[in-house]
Design a protein around this motif. Structure first.
Motif, mmCIF file in Angstrom:
data_model
loop_
_atom_site.group_PDB
_atom_site.id
_atom_site.type_symbol
_atom_site.label_atom_id
_atom_site.label_comp_id
_atom_site.label_asym_id
_atom_site.label_seq_id
_atom_site.Cartn_x
_atom_site.Cartn_y
_atom_site.Cartn_z
ATOM 1 N N LYS A 105 -55.091 85.128 0.700
ATOM 2 C CA LYS A 105 -54.216 83.946 0.747
ATOM 3 C C LYS A 105 -54.901 82.717 0.159
ATOM 4 N N GLY A 106 -55.660 82.933 -0.929
ATOM 5 C CA GLY A 106 -56.298 81.825 -1.622
ATOM 6 C C GLY A 106 -57.584 81.332 -0.990
ATOM 7 N N MET A 107 -58.045 81.970 0.088
ATOM 8 C CA MET A 107 -59.260 81.544 0.771
ATOM 9 C C MET A 107 -60.370 82.567 0.567
ATOM 10 N N ARG A 108 -61.612 82.070 0.503
ATOM 11 C CA ARG A 108 -62.767 82.963 0.492
ATOM 12 C C ARG A 108 -62.959 83.494 1.912
ATOM 13 N N MET A 109 -63.118 84.814 2.021
ATOM 14 C CA MET A 109 -63.229 85.426 3.339
ATOM 15 C C MET A 109 -64.369 86.432 3.361
ATOM 16 N N ALA A 110 -65.009 86.535 4.521
ATOM 17 C CA ALA A 110 -65.979 87.590 4.783
ATOM 18 C C ALA A 110 -65.519 88.349 6.020
ATOM 19 N N VAL A 111 -65.847 89.639 6.064
ATOM 20 C CA VAL A 111 -65.473 90.475 7.211
ATOM 21 C C VAL A 111 -66.705 91.223 7.696
ATOM 22 N N PHE A 112 -67.059 91.046 8.966
ATOM 23 C CA PHE A 112 -68.075 91.868 9.605
ATOM 24 C C PHE A 112 -67.365 93.094 10.172
ATOM 25 N N TRP A 113 -67.866 94.283 9.842
ATOM 26 C CA TRP A 113 -67.210 95.518 10.304
ATOM 27 C C TRP A 113 -68.236 96.467 10.879
ATOM 28 N N ASN A 114 -67.990 96.893 12.121
ATOM 29 C CA ASN A 114 -68.825 97.885 12.779
ATOM 30 C C ASN A 114 -68.050 99.205 12.809
ATOM 31 N N PRO A 115 -68.385 100.161 11.917
ATOM 32 C CA PRO A 115 -67.614 101.405 11.864
ATOM 33 C C PRO A 115 -67.793 102.285 13.096
ATOM 34 N N SER A 116 -68.875 102.082 13.839
ATOM 35 C CA SER A 116 -69.128 102.919 15.016
ATOM 36 C C SER A 116 -68.125 102.644 16.132
ATOM 37 N N ILE A 117 -67.798 101.350 16.332
ATOM 38 C CA ILE A 117 -66.870 100.982 17.408
ATOM 39 C C ILE A 117 -65.523 100.530 16.857
ATOM 40 N N LYS A 118 -65.380 100.587 15.514
ATOM 41 C CA LYS A 118 -64.114 100.260 14.848
ATOM 42 C C LYS A 118 -63.659 98.842 15.166
ATOM 43 N N LYS A 119 -64.597 97.901 15.165
ATOM 44 C CA LYS A 119 -64.293 96.490 15.398
ATOM 45 C C LYS A 119 -64.647 95.686 14.159
ATOM 46 N N SER A 120 -63.870 94.632 13.903
ATOM 47 C CA SER A 120 -64.147 93.771 12.757
ATOM 48 C C SER A 120 -63.831 92.320 13.103
ATOM 49 N N VAL A 121 -64.488 91.416 12.392
ATOM 50 C CA VAL A 121 -64.277 89.975 12.564
ATOM 51 C C VAL A 121 -64.182 89.361 11.177
ATOM 52 N N ASP A 122 -63.168 88.531 10.940
ATOM 53 C CA ASP A 122 -63.044 87.878 9.635
ATOM 54 C C ASP A 122 -63.465 86.415 9.744
ATOM 55 N N ILE A 123 -64.098 85.904 8.687
ATOM 56 C CA ILE A 123 -64.659 84.555 8.660
ATOM 57 C C ILE A 123 -64.231 83.861 7.375
ATOM 58 N N VAL A 124 -63.744 82.639 7.491
ATOM 59 C CA VAL A 124 -63.434 81.831 6.315
ATOM 60 C C VAL A 124 -64.735 81.237 5.786
ATOM 61 N N VAL A 125 -64.995 81.427 4.497
ATOM 62 C CA VAL A 125 -66.225 80.956 3.860
ATOM 63 C C VAL A 125 -65.954 79.622 3.172
ATOM 64 N N PRO A 126 -66.882 78.639 3.278
ATOM 65 C CA PRO A 126 -66.691 77.347 2.599
ATOM 66 C C PRO A 126 -66.351 77.541 1.123
ATOM 67 N N ASP A 127 -65.343 76.828 0.664
ATOM 68 C CA ASP A 127 -64.833 77.007 -0.693
ATOM 69 C C ASP A 127 -65.551 76.084 -1.665
ATOM 70 N N GLU A 128 -66.758 76.474 -2.039
ATOM 71 C CA GLU A 128 -67.543 75.724 -3.015
ATOM 72 C C GLU A 128 -67.583 76.495 -4.329
ATOM 73 N N ILE A 129 -67.623 75.779 -5.442
ATOM 74 C CA ILE A 129 -67.677 76.414 -6.752
ATOM 75 C C ILE A 129 -69.029 77.112 -6.929
ATOM 76 N N ARG A 130 -68.970 78.341 -7.414
ATOM 77 C CA ARG A 130 -70.164 79.139 -7.713
ATOM 78 C C ARG A 130 -71.113 79.208 -6.517
ATOM 79 N N THR A 131 -70.553 79.510 -5.361
ATOM 80 C CA THR A 131 -71.357 79.658 -4.152
ATOM 81 C C THR A 131 -71.858 81.095 -4.034
ATOM 82 N N VAL A 132 -73.150 81.252 -3.714
ATOM 83 C CA VAL A 132 -73.714 82.564 -3.417
ATOM 84 C C VAL A 132 -73.748 82.725 -1.897
#
Length: 208
Positions: A82-109
């Motif tokens: 939806k136009g936002m930078r996102m990261a997802v932490f995913w634990n496949p062992s317990i099938k849990k995930s958390v999504d995080i909005v990442v600061p929208d800076e140009i050319r961010t590593v």
């Protein structure tokens, strides 16, 4: 099956998801999870039993997604939703995930790793100008700015590829130096300590 093989299988799963044309087809594919064996790579992070590697269902809304890193049995995906930078932490062992909005800076590593002292997953966001580095910790569920040391001042570019080993995130980078009055760009390894939250640069030999 080692971590890199698991990584490849998940990348294939991601590619398969985005080739699907309809939600019905998507649900059919997800009803047939692939079973892989995650074998401990030496740090006790991965379980030895078979687990389902079906991805979180909401990742169907992601695009330009990639695996940012793997640390202590957790996967971190990075992409856009939806136009936002996102990261997802995913634990496949317990099938849990958390999504995080990442600061929208140009050319961010963005880097990912788990702090060995607190077992707290972290993201570090390094903007192109290197002025305002931010760190996200899962325990606080918030981003905060950190003070950078001199090791980061001379860095001119950082590659996206990272690896998290022994409590540090590592990137290939280039820094600026002066040799006989001339500007010279050198290959370096940039590291971020997940405990002290400090950057260190390691110069590579000329022959590398």
């Amino acid at each position: 099956m080692r971590v890199e093989v698991v990584r490849k299988k998940i990348e294939e799963e991601i590619e398969g998801i985005y080739r699907l044309d309809t939600m019905r087809t998507l649900e059919t594919k997800r009803s047939q999870p692939k079973i892989l064996s995650l074998v401990d790579d030496g740090d006790g992070s991965f379980p030895e039993n078979d687990v389902s590697l079906t991805l979180p269902i909401y990742m169907k809304d992601f695009y330009d997604v990639c695996i940012l890193g793997i640390s202590h049995g957790l996967f971190c995906f990075y992409g856009y939703m939806k136009g936002m930078r996102m990261a997802v932490f995913w634990n496949p062992s317990i099938k849990k995930s958390v999504d995080i909005v990442v600061p929208d800076e140009i050319r961010t590593v963005v880097g990912f790793g788990v702090c060995p002292r607190t077992s707290d997953p972290k993201l570090v966001s390094i903007p192109d100008n290197l002025w305002q580095v931010e760190v996200f910790t899962l325990s606080s569920e918030a981003w905060r700015s950190i003070t950078t040391n001199s090791s980061l001042k001379q860095i001119r570019s950082i590659t996206w590829n990272q690896v998290a080993i022994d409590g540090c995130i590592y990137w290939h980078a280039h820094d600026l130096d002066f040799v006989n009055g001339r500007r010279v760009y050198q290959d370096v390894i940039l590291s971020f300590d997940l405990t002290s939250e400090e950057f260190i640069t390691i110069k590579l030999p000329d022959c590398v």
